[in-house]
Design a protein around this motif. Sequence first.
Motif, short mmCIF file in Angstrom:
data_model
loop_
_atom_site.label_atom_id
_atom_site.label_comp_id
_atom_site.label_asym_id
_atom_site.label_seq_id
_atom_site.Cartn_x
_atom_site.Cartn_y
_atom_site.Cartn_z
N VAL A 58 0.83 -1.21 0.00
CA VAL A 58 0.00 0.00 0.00
C VAL A 58 0.87 1.26 0.00
O VAL A 58 0.56 2.23 -0.68
CB VAL A 58 -1.00 -0.02 1.17
N GLU A 59 1.97 1.24 0.74
CA GLU A 59 2.89 2.39 0.71
C GLU A 59 3.48 2.59 -0.68
O GLU A 59 3.60 3.72 -1.15
CB GLU A 59 3.99 2.20 1.75
N HIS A 62 0.74 4.03 -2.83
CA HIS A 62 0.53 5.43 -2.50
C HIS A 62 1.60 6.31 -3.17
O HIS A 62 1.29 7.35 -3.76
CB HIS A 62 0.53 5.62 -0.98
N ALA A 65 0.87 6.48 -6.87
CA ALA A 65 -0.31 7.28 -7.20
C ALA A 65 -0.01 8.78 -7.27
O ALA A 65 -0.70 9.52 -7.96
CB ALA A 65 -1.43 7.01 -6.21
N ARG A 66 1.01 9.22 -6.56
CA ARG A 66 1.36 10.65 -6.61
C ARG A 66 1.76 11.08 -8.02
O ARG A 66 1.61 12.24 -8.38
CB ARG A 66 2.50 10.94 -5.64
N TRP A 91 -6.77 2.72 0.56
CA TRP A 91 -5.96 3.37 -0.48
C TRP A 91 -6.82 3.62 -1.71
O TRP A 91 -6.76 4.70 -2.30
CB TRP A 91 -4.75 2.49 -0.84
N VAL A 94 -8.94 6.74 -1.30
CA VAL A 94 -8.18 7.99 -1.39
C VAL A 94 -7.88 8.35 -2.85
O VAL A 94 -7.96 9.50 -3.24
CB VAL A 94 -6.87 7.88 -0.58
N TRP A 95 -7.55 7.35 -3.64
CA TRP A 95 -7.12 7.60 -5.02
C TRP A 95 -8.19 7.18 -6.03
O TRP A 95 -7.88 6.91 -7.19
CB TRP A 95 -5.81 6.85 -5.28
#
Length: 167
Positions: A58-59, A62, A65-66, A91, A94-95
Amino acid sequence: MSADAEQRGLPEGAFVGRETFRDHLRAGFKAAAERGWPELLLCDADFQAWPLGEREVVEALHAWARHGQRFTMLARTFDEVPRQHARFVEWRRVWSHKIDCRICREADPMQLPSALWSPAWSLRRLDPLRSHGLCGEDPGFRLTLREEIDGWLERGVAGFPAYTVGL
């Protein structure tokens, strides 16, 4: 393994076993984040064997995804994903503006590819029961895999909403 793949820690060639499959997926997600791959496409009958709920994965997602542009998931069913991969579900919320989830319920679970595709590297489990498959940067392998997944995506419909409204 090519020198470029080796520098990124990406596996090449055949693999066997569930833990090796999961390790290769972790390496792929990490590389996607570090290299800024613009697109990720995940396909599996139900994603039960995938390490999607792990903190490390997940990190990496994340971080990807930026900068990443497009994330697509295709499954026969997403029923077990919320129960098995809670961090991933958060996650995904959020995205959600970058994520397209599709369902293809008529797919035979053994025919739907179990794969991670990207423009730079891909992985495919050829036998989901024994978790053996292939991975690598080979353009022909990636093109063939993408074409097969695109055929399934055409039959898919929207599914696995980021938010569910209950009464």
